[in-house]
Each structure stands twice: as C-alpha cells, then as structure tokens.
Motif scaffolding. Structure first.
Motif, PDB file in Angstrom:
ATOM      1  N   GLY A 335     -37.909   2.582  27.658  1.00  0.00           N
ATOM      2  CA  GLY A 335     -36.805   3.026  26.794  1.00  0.00           C
ATOM      3  C   GLY A 335     -35.497   2.354  27.177  1.00  0.00           C
ATOM      4  N   SER A 432     -35.227   5.871  21.515  1.00  0.00           N
ATOM      5  CA  SER A 432     -35.557   5.656  22.926  1.00  0.00           C
ATOM      6  C   SER A 432     -36.079   6.944  23.542  1.00  0.00           C
ATOM      7  N   ASP A 434     -36.168   7.949  26.762  1.00  0.00           N
ATOM      8  CA  ASP A 434     -35.614   7.403  27.999  1.00  0.00           C
ATOM      9  C   ASP A 434     -36.544   7.594  29.186  1.00  0.00           C
ATOM     10  N   THR A 438     -39.968   2.895  24.045  1.00  0.00           N
ATOM     11  CA  THR A 438     -39.130   2.814  22.831  1.00  0.00           C
ATOM     12  C   THR A 438     -40.042   2.774  21.612  1.00  0.00           C
TER      13      THR A 438
END
Ligand code: COI
Length: 456
Positions: A335, A432, A434, A438
């Motif tokens: 991400g 994203s 995180d 992604t």
C-alpha cells in the motif's frame, strides 16, 4: 549571423527585464532570451516570443470558437464505411478542428504568470503549439485523395515533433510548482493533457482511416476489427497478459537488490472475472493504463517482500457492467506507506505541495533526460508492447529476459493513466490498504457514447 540581436533597454516589452538580451529570428516569430547565465554556462533559453503576445488577433479568433467534441461511437460509425468523400470530410474536420483546440490551450498558457511560461519545458511546449497553430491555420482545404496523402504526411510530422510534449510539460510544471496554487496547477495540467490526447486521437484516427482506405482500394484489406485506431472488439485479458509478459521480461530499478537472476523472479498476475469480455476502445489507451498499473504493482510487491522465495500474486479482475468495464488490480505490495502522501489522489498531482517527489532532483533529472529524447512516452509503451508481440510470435522463448535499460521512473505513469481513463468519461481510483497492498480500479465506458472530456 542569422539573427538580429537587440538589447532591451526599457520596459516596452514587459516580458523581459531591463538589460536582458534577446535574439529574434528572421521572420520575427520567435525570440530567444539570452540569460546572464549565458556568460557562465553558455545557456540560451527559448521563451514565448513577445511577438506572439502582441500578434494575438488570429489566436483570439480561433480561441473564441467552440470545439466540436466527438464520441467514440461517432468515430467508429463515421469510419466504418469509408470512401473518398468521407475521408476528405474527415481530413477537413481535423484540419479545422485542431487549430481551435490548440488555440484554446495557447490562450490558457498566456494567462499563466510569466514566471511559469518561461520555465524550462513549458517554453518549449508553447513554441511547439504556436508553430502547429500557425501551420494548421494556413493549411489549404483538402479536396482530393492525393491532397489527403500530403495532409497525412503533414500530420505524421507534427505528431512526431510533439512526441516529447508530456515530459516537457511535466518538467515545466514541476519547476513552476512553487508559483502556482495546487488546484490551479493540476486543473491546468489536466486540460493540457486531455486536450493533447484528444488532438492526437483525431490525427492518428484520420491517418489510420486513410491508410485503411488506401489498402481497400489496393485490394489489400486484411480482416480486422479495427476502425481507424479503435479496436471494436478489445479483449481486456489479452491486454493484461501482453503487458505482464513484457513487464516481466524487462529489468526494474529494484533488481540489483535481488541478484543476477532477478528478472525471472516475479509475482504471477492472475486474471479472473469476465475474461472473455470484448468492447470497443482505443487499445493504446487501455494498454497504457494496464502497463503502468501492473508495473507499479510488480515493483511494489518485490520491494515489500525482499526475502520471500515466492512473491504473492497480483490479481486482475475484469467485470463488464451495463455502462462500464471495470478492472481491479490488486497487489500485496504494502500500500501507500508514504507519510508525505495524504491522499492516494495526490499521486496524480503535479504540485510539490501534494506530492513532494515532483521537485526531487532525481525526478527532474529523469524528466530532462526523457524530454530530450526523440520518442514520446505513449509511443514508448506502445512500441515496447509491439516488440514484445513480435518476440512472442518469432520465438518459443518469449519469457527470455530483455537486457535493455530498466523501466524509467519519472512519475508520469499514474497521472497519465488517470487522464487516459477519464478522457472519455471513465475513472481511475486507487485504494491503499496501508501495510498490506493497493487496489487500483480503472473503469472505462463500455458503450462509447460519452463525449470527449470538456477540456478538449
Ligand atoms: C500534440 O501532440 O500535442 C499535438 O497537438 C499533436 C497535433 C499537433 C497533431
């Protein structure tokens, strides 16, 4: 020798500072600002000539006209049953429409603060557009097939001359970033890029239609589902597979970290969903987007799993809805773990306030290198894929690594993919997760009924 040199000693030409030196070419159509730096470094900067600023009447006339926007469907319908009469109509549409579209952009460039237009890169684009505008404006009406052939040669020349507009624009706008608010900078860049795509589509489509008509007249027409540059039965999975094959063959900048055999060691790209779906679209645009997104995913996956023997796969899911073909490209590349990027859409921005990388020396240096090449960026992706196709046809070993230079990293791929996706009313969204990966969602119109973007 061939130039008159003037010393500007008063404020009559506000574009220049007192005591700047300018050289003007013979026909007074362009001026060169010779900076004080010339003495130290031999630098000469070409800038939008003052003559242009004071000889704007024609430009104003064209910029006051409305553009005649088209849909993909119109381009297909018009191009489907080509004959002499239609190709001449198409030529004259391109001849009269392109200067209007260029005039809009030139006019907009003139409203920018002067410090922006004089930045390296932008000044070059301004000159190119001015010159193209003048050439189109003066181009006589096209009445015969022979005249159309000459017009196609003229268009090809301009397409080639303008090949490096995008890196030049990006360089100029990155350097201008301190002088323009992010919203203004990004909306300006968006209009420049959408308009450019639109002009190239019209020019390339006309050239392709002319070529096909000629082939038909010569009795050489091969069966194909292309109308001009539009593939009327484009298969997304084929494009994903082609991009992946090519990307996996060529080295990346991160390869050195993983030893000599790194190029063979890539995550798999699994394509699922409506894999048989076919829809009418401009193949080059779809492949540009896919190429850039898959490239980002491959790179991120490798960086995020430095020690893994088996890299987690990238999954590309294709779904055909009522109005849109949606693609989700999902990776496990970690991400967006960049504290400087506040929102994923900031990656599309050319402002250093939203995306600090824009002013990094390495980025600017890479842009300078690419801007001075002969070849354009879109062409680069397209040509790479064409070469890859040829290799795949010629050899059993299409997976053999390519030893050419690593994929360049100039930060244009993502914003350009966004522009390509939105040009005909599609979108590109980036989510994203995180720390994990992604998901990127390009969505493209399926029916071809949307008009080109308002910005053309
Ligand atoms: C461009 O590539 O920027 C163009 O405007 C191309 C057009 C002059 C054919």
């Amino acid at each position: 020798k061939d130039e008159d040199i003037y010393v500007v000693g008063d404020e009559d030409i506000p574009a220049f500072r007192k005591n700047d030196w300018i050289g003007v070419d013979r026909d007074r159509r362009s001026a060169f600002l010779i900076l004080g730096a010339l003495r130290q470094e031999g630098l000469v900067h070409t800038i939008p000539s003052s003559a242009h600023f004071y000889d704007n009447r024609q430009l104003e006339l064209y910029a006051a006209k409305e553009t005649r926007r088209l849909t993909l469907r119109q381009l297909v319908y018009f191009g489907r049953s080509m004959n002499e009469d239609r190709i001449i109509k198409s030529a004259n549409y391109v001849r009269t429409e392109l200067p209007v579209r260029i005039a809009h952009r030139l006019r907009e460039m003139q409203t920018l603060p002067y410090v922006v237009v004089t930045q390296e890169g932008l000044a070059k684009v301004y000159e190119l557009y001015w010159s193209a505008f003048e050439k189109f404006r003066r181009y006589p009406q096209i009445n015969t097939l022979a005249e159309n052939q000459a017009f196609c040669t003229f268009l090809r020349g301009l397409l080639h001359e303008h090949a490096t507009v995008i890196p030049n624009l990006s360089l100029g706008l990155s350097l201008s970033s301190p002088y323009l608010a992010p919203d203004r900078l990004d909306s300006f860049m968006r209009r420049m890029l959408v308009s450019r795509i639109s002009r190239r589509v019209l020019a390339e489509h006309h050239i392709a239609l002319s070529r096909d008509l000629q082939a038909k007249r010569d009795g050489n027409k091969s069966p194909s589902h292309n109308v001009g540059i539009i593939d009327t039965a484009l298969n997304v999975k084929d494009s994903i597979d082609l991009c992946t094959t090519h990307l996996r063959r060529r080295p990346f900048d991160v390869d050195n970290d993983r030893g000599a055999n790194a190029t063979a060691d890539w995550p798999e790209v699994i394509v699922d969903g409506h894999v048989d779906i076919k829809f009418p679209y401009i193949k080059e645009h779809l492949e540009y987007i896919i190429f850039e997104l898959v490239k980002n995913s491959l790179r991120a996956t490798r960086i995020h799993h430095p020690a893994a023997r088996m890299l987690p796969p990238i999954r590309a899911t294709v779904v055909s809805g009522e109005n849109l073909v949606s693609i989700r490209i999902s990776d496990q590349g970690g991400g967006l773990l960049n504290p400087q990027i506040k929102s994923p859409s900031d990656l599309f921005s050319f402002s250093h306030i939203r995306n600090a990388a824009r002013l990094e020396d390495s980025r600017l240096g890479a842009l300078r290198t690419v801007s001075s090449r002969e070849q354009g960026l879109e062409a680069t992706v397209h040509e790479q894929l064409a070469t890859c196709n040829q290799i795949a046809k010629d050899s059993e070993e299409s997976d053999a690594p390519d030893r050419s230079a690593p994929h360049s990293r100039i930060g244009i791929g993502l914003p350009m993919s966004n522009i390509f996706a939105t040009y005909l009313g599609g979108s590109l969204e980036l989510v994203s997760m995180d720390g994990y990966g992604t998901d990127m969602y390009p969505r493209l119109p399926r029916l071809g009924t949307n008009l080109e973007g308002i910005e053309v």
